[in-house]
Design an enzyme around this catalytic site. Structure first.
Site, PDB file in Angstrom:
ATOM      1  N   HIS A  57       0.834  -1.211   0.000  1.00  0.00           N
ATOM      2  CA  HIS A  57       0.000   0.000   0.000  1.00  0.00           C
ATOM      3  C   HIS A  57       0.863   1.253   0.000  1.00  0.00           C
ATOM      4  CE1 HIS A  57      -3.942   2.009   1.008  1.00  0.00           C
ATOM      5  NE2 HIS A  57      -3.072   2.999   1.121  1.00  0.00           N
ATOM      6  N   HIS A  59       1.398   5.466  -1.959  1.00  0.00           N
ATOM      7  CA  HIS A  59       0.893   6.555  -2.813  1.00  0.00           C
ATOM      8  C   HIS A  59       2.079   7.212  -3.503  1.00  0.00           C
ATOM      9  CE1 HIS A  59      -3.296   6.572  -1.316  1.00  0.00           C
ATOM     10  NE2 HIS A  59      -2.712   6.013  -0.267  1.00  0.00           N
ATOM     11  N   GLN A 152      -9.773   9.386  -4.885  1.00  0.00           N
ATOM     12  CA  GLN A 152      -9.514  10.044  -3.590  1.00  0.00           C
ATOM     13  C   GLN A 152     -10.707  10.866  -3.087  1.00  0.00           C
ATOM     14  OE1 GLN A 152      -6.239  10.744  -1.338  1.00  0.00           O
ATOM     15  NE2 GLN A 152      -8.213  10.830  -0.338  1.00  0.00           N
ATOM     16  N   HIS A 210      -9.324   1.678   0.070  1.00  0.00           N
ATOM     17  CA  HIS A 210      -9.186   2.336   1.355  1.00  0.00           C
ATOM     18  C   HIS A 210     -10.532   2.112   2.036  1.00  0.00           C
ATOM     19  CE1 HIS A 210      -5.831   4.241  -0.614  1.00  0.00           C
ATOM     20  NE2 HIS A 210      -5.493   4.875   0.495  1.00  0.00           N
ATOM     21  N   GLU A 213     -11.172   3.894   6.947  1.00  0.00           N
ATOM     22  CA  GLU A 213     -10.012   4.570   7.543  1.00  0.00           C
ATOM     23  C   GLU A 213     -10.556   5.707   8.405  1.00  0.00           C
ATOM     24  OE1 GLU A 213      -7.145   6.257   4.864  1.00  0.00           O
ATOM     25  OE2 GLU A 213      -5.688   6.601   6.446  1.00  0.00           O
ATOM     26  N   ASP A 309       2.386   3.170   2.922  1.00  0.00           N
ATOM     27  CA  ASP A 309       1.335   4.163   2.660  1.00  0.00           C
ATOM     28  C   ASP A 309       1.912   5.487   2.151  1.00  0.00           C
ATOM     29  OD1 ASP A 309      -1.168   5.249   2.392  1.00  0.00           O
ATOM     30  OD2 ASP A 309      -1.712   5.160   4.504  1.00  0.00           O
ATOM     31  N   TRP A 315       0.346  13.630   4.111  1.00  0.00           N
ATOM     32  CA  TRP A 315      -0.158  12.876   5.257  1.00  0.00           C
ATOM     33  C   TRP A 315       0.946  12.463   6.230  1.00  0.00           C
ATOM     34  CZ3 TRP A 315      -1.765  12.241   0.202  1.00  0.00           C
ATOM     35  CH2 TRP A 315      -3.098  12.610  -0.047  1.00  0.00           C
TER      36      TRP A 315
END
Ligand SMILES: [Zn+2]
Length: 423
Positions: A57, A59, A152, A210, A213, A309, A315
C-alpha cells in the site's frame, strides 16, 4: 556452471548454511555445500537472505512532495486530503515522474522491489495516472509497480470520478480502488463498494479499497466488501486497506465479522506508521491507537500485510522506503512481541503482500525469480530489531544495490574497537 551462487545463507524459515544457485535470472537450486561453480559468487557469511520486500500500500503520486504547497498543520487525514486537493492543480507530469523515480531508487536500495501504489484518478487531466503508467514501464526491469485506480474524492461524491476511474483502467491501471468511508453517506459508501466490485469482476481485476479509515466504530464497509467479494467470486483478489474502524468496533460484532472476511478470502492491509499518527486525533485521553486488529485477523486465518502508505507527503512527513521500519512499527502498535508474532511481522512485508499482489515467481524455491535481499542480520527478528542493513539487493540474478556493513568504531578504553549491535 551457474551465473551466480550466494553461499552460506540463513533463510527466513531458519535453514542455515544454504547455497543458492542462480541461472538466467532464476533460482535453480537451494541446498548446503553446493559443488557447482559460478561466474560470480557472494558469501552471505551466515546472514539472512530473504526474498525482496513488498509494499502492499503506497501513494507514489504524492510521495516526496512534503511541504508543497504547505505543511499539514493539524496532522489529520482530512487536512491531508484537503492539502492534496490544493496541490493537485499545481502538479506537472514531469514532477510526478521525477519524484516517483527518486522514490524507486530509495526502494531498490532498501531491497523493496515490488510496490502497489494507489494513484488518484480524480484529477480530470489524469496527470498522475499518465505519469505513473510511464514510471511503471520505466522501472519494470528493476521494480514491479502495480497501480490502483484510487478515487480520492469519492467515486460517487466526485461527479466525474467513476468515468475517470474507468478511463484509468482502460489506460492500463491494474487494480480497482475505492474510498467508501469518504462518500457523502453510509449508503453511498455501501453503493460504491457494490459498483466497484462489480466493475472489477467484469474486467477480471483485483480490488484494493481504502476501507473504513476512520475511528468511527460504525463504519462497517468491510462487511459490504466481504459480502460482494464472496457474491462475485472474487476470493483471493480483494484487499481492504487500513480497516482502522475495526480498532474501535464492538467486540461482539468483530467476532461475527472476522469469519466473514476469512470466508470471502479478503486480505487486510494495515499501515502502521500512518495509522498510529493519523488515527485517534479527535480523542483526548486515553487516545486510541487506531490500527486494525492485526493479531486477531491473523489468528482467524486472514492474510494481513503492512504497507508504508506515505513517505514525505501531505499525510506523513517521514519515511524512507524501509519496510523494516514499517514492520518495526507494526510489531509495536499491535503488541506482537512473541517470537512467532515477530516473524509474522516480517512476513507482513515480504511473502504476505507478495500473495496479495499476486506476484508471479516470488520466493526462494527453485524456479522462482532470483530476487534476493542479503541483510546484515541473523534472522527475521534481528532484521526488524536492527532495521538491518541491506548488504546486497539482487533482482533476476543481477546485483542492483550494495550497502557497506554497519560497524561503528569505538575509542573506549578497555572495550573492543568496534561494535555492530549484534550479539
Ligand atoms: Zn493510502
Amino acid at each position: 556452471m551457474f551465473d551466480l551462487i550466494v553461499r552460506h545463507c540463513t533463510l527466513p524459515d531458519g535453514r542455515s548454511d544454504q547455497d543458492i544457485g542462480i541461472q538466467q535470472g532464476r533460482i535453480v537450486a537451494v541446498h548446503p555445500a553446493m559443488a557447482a561453480t559460478a561466474a560470480q559468487e557472494i558469501d552471505a557469511a551466515g546472514y539472512l537472505v530473504s526474498p525482496p520486500f513488498v509494499d502492499a500500500h503506497f501513494h507514489m503520486d504524492s510521495t516526496l512532495s512534503y511541504g508543497q504547497p504547505r505543511v499539514n498543520q493539524s496532522g489529520t487525514l482530512l487536512e491531508g486530503i484537503a492539502l492534496w486537493g490544493e496541490f493537485k492543480p499545481l502538479l506537472t507530469q514531469e514532477a510526478i515522474v521525477d519524484r516517483a523515480l527518486q522514490y524507486c531508487d530509495w526502494a531498490v536500495a532498501r531491497g523493496l522491489l515490488a510496490i502497489r501504489s494507489h494513484v488518484d484518478i480524480c484529477d480530470p487531466r489524469l496527470l498522475a495516472t499518465q505519469a505513473l503508467l510511464h514510471v511503471r514501464e520505466k522501472v519494470k526491469p528493476y521494480l514491479d509497480l502495480q497501480l490502483v485506480a484510487f478515487p480520492q474524492d469519492g467515486v460517487l461524491r466526485s461527479p466525474q470520478a467513476l468515468s475517470q476511474l474507468k478511463r484509468a483502467l482502460d489506460m492500463g491501471v491494474d487494480v480497482v480502488g475505492g474510498i467508501p468511508h469518504f462518500e457523502r453517506t453510509m449508503a453511498d459508501g455501501t453503493e460504491s463498494v457494490r459498483i466497484l466490485c462489480e466493475l472489477a469482476a467484469e474486467r477480471g481485476l483485483r480490488v484494493d479499497m481504502h476501507c473504513d479509515e476512520t475511528d468511527d466504530p460504525l463504519s462497517r464497509h468491510i462487511e459490504t466488501l466481504a459480502f460482494h467479494a464472496q457474491r462475485l467470486g472474487l476470493q483471493g483478489r480483494v484487499a481492504g486497506s487500513h480497516l482502522t474502524s475495526m480498532h474501535s468496533m464492538d467486540n461482539y460484532y468483530v467476532s461475527k465479522l472476522l469469519p466473514l472476511i476469512k470466508e470471502a478470502g479478503v486480505a487486510a492491509i494495515a499501515n502502521p506508521l500512518i495509522n498510529i499518527t493519523l488515527q485517534g486525533r479527535h480523542d483526548s485521553y486515553p487516545k486510541r491507537r487506531g490500527m486494525t486488529r492485526v493479531p486477531e485477523m491473523l489468528a482467524s486465518g486472514i492474510d494481513v500485510a503492512f504497507g508504508h502508505d506515505c513517505v514525505m507527503d501531505p499525510w506523513y512527513s517521514l519515511g524512507s522506503g524501509d519496510m523494516l521500519e514499517v514492520a518495526h512499527m507494526g510489531l509495536h502498535v499491535a503488541q506482537m512481541t512473541g517470537q512467532a508474532a515477530m516473524r509474522q511481522c516480517f512476513e507482513a512485508v515480504t511473502t504476505t503482500p507478495a500473495r496479495i499482489l499476486g506476484l508471479d515467481g516470488y520466493g526462494l524455491e527453485p524456479g522462482c525469480h532470483a530476487d534476493l535481499v542479503l541483510l546484515q542480520a541473523r534472522d527475521p527478528v534481528e532484521a526488524i530489531r536492527l532495521r538491518a542493513n541491506r548488504l546486497a539487493v539482487i533482482r533476476r540474478g543481477q546485483v542492483l544495490a550494495r550497502t557497506p556493513p554497519q560497524v561503528a568504531t569505538l575509542s573506549v578504553p578497555g572495550r573492543p574497537a568496534s561494535v555492530s549491535f549484534s550479539l
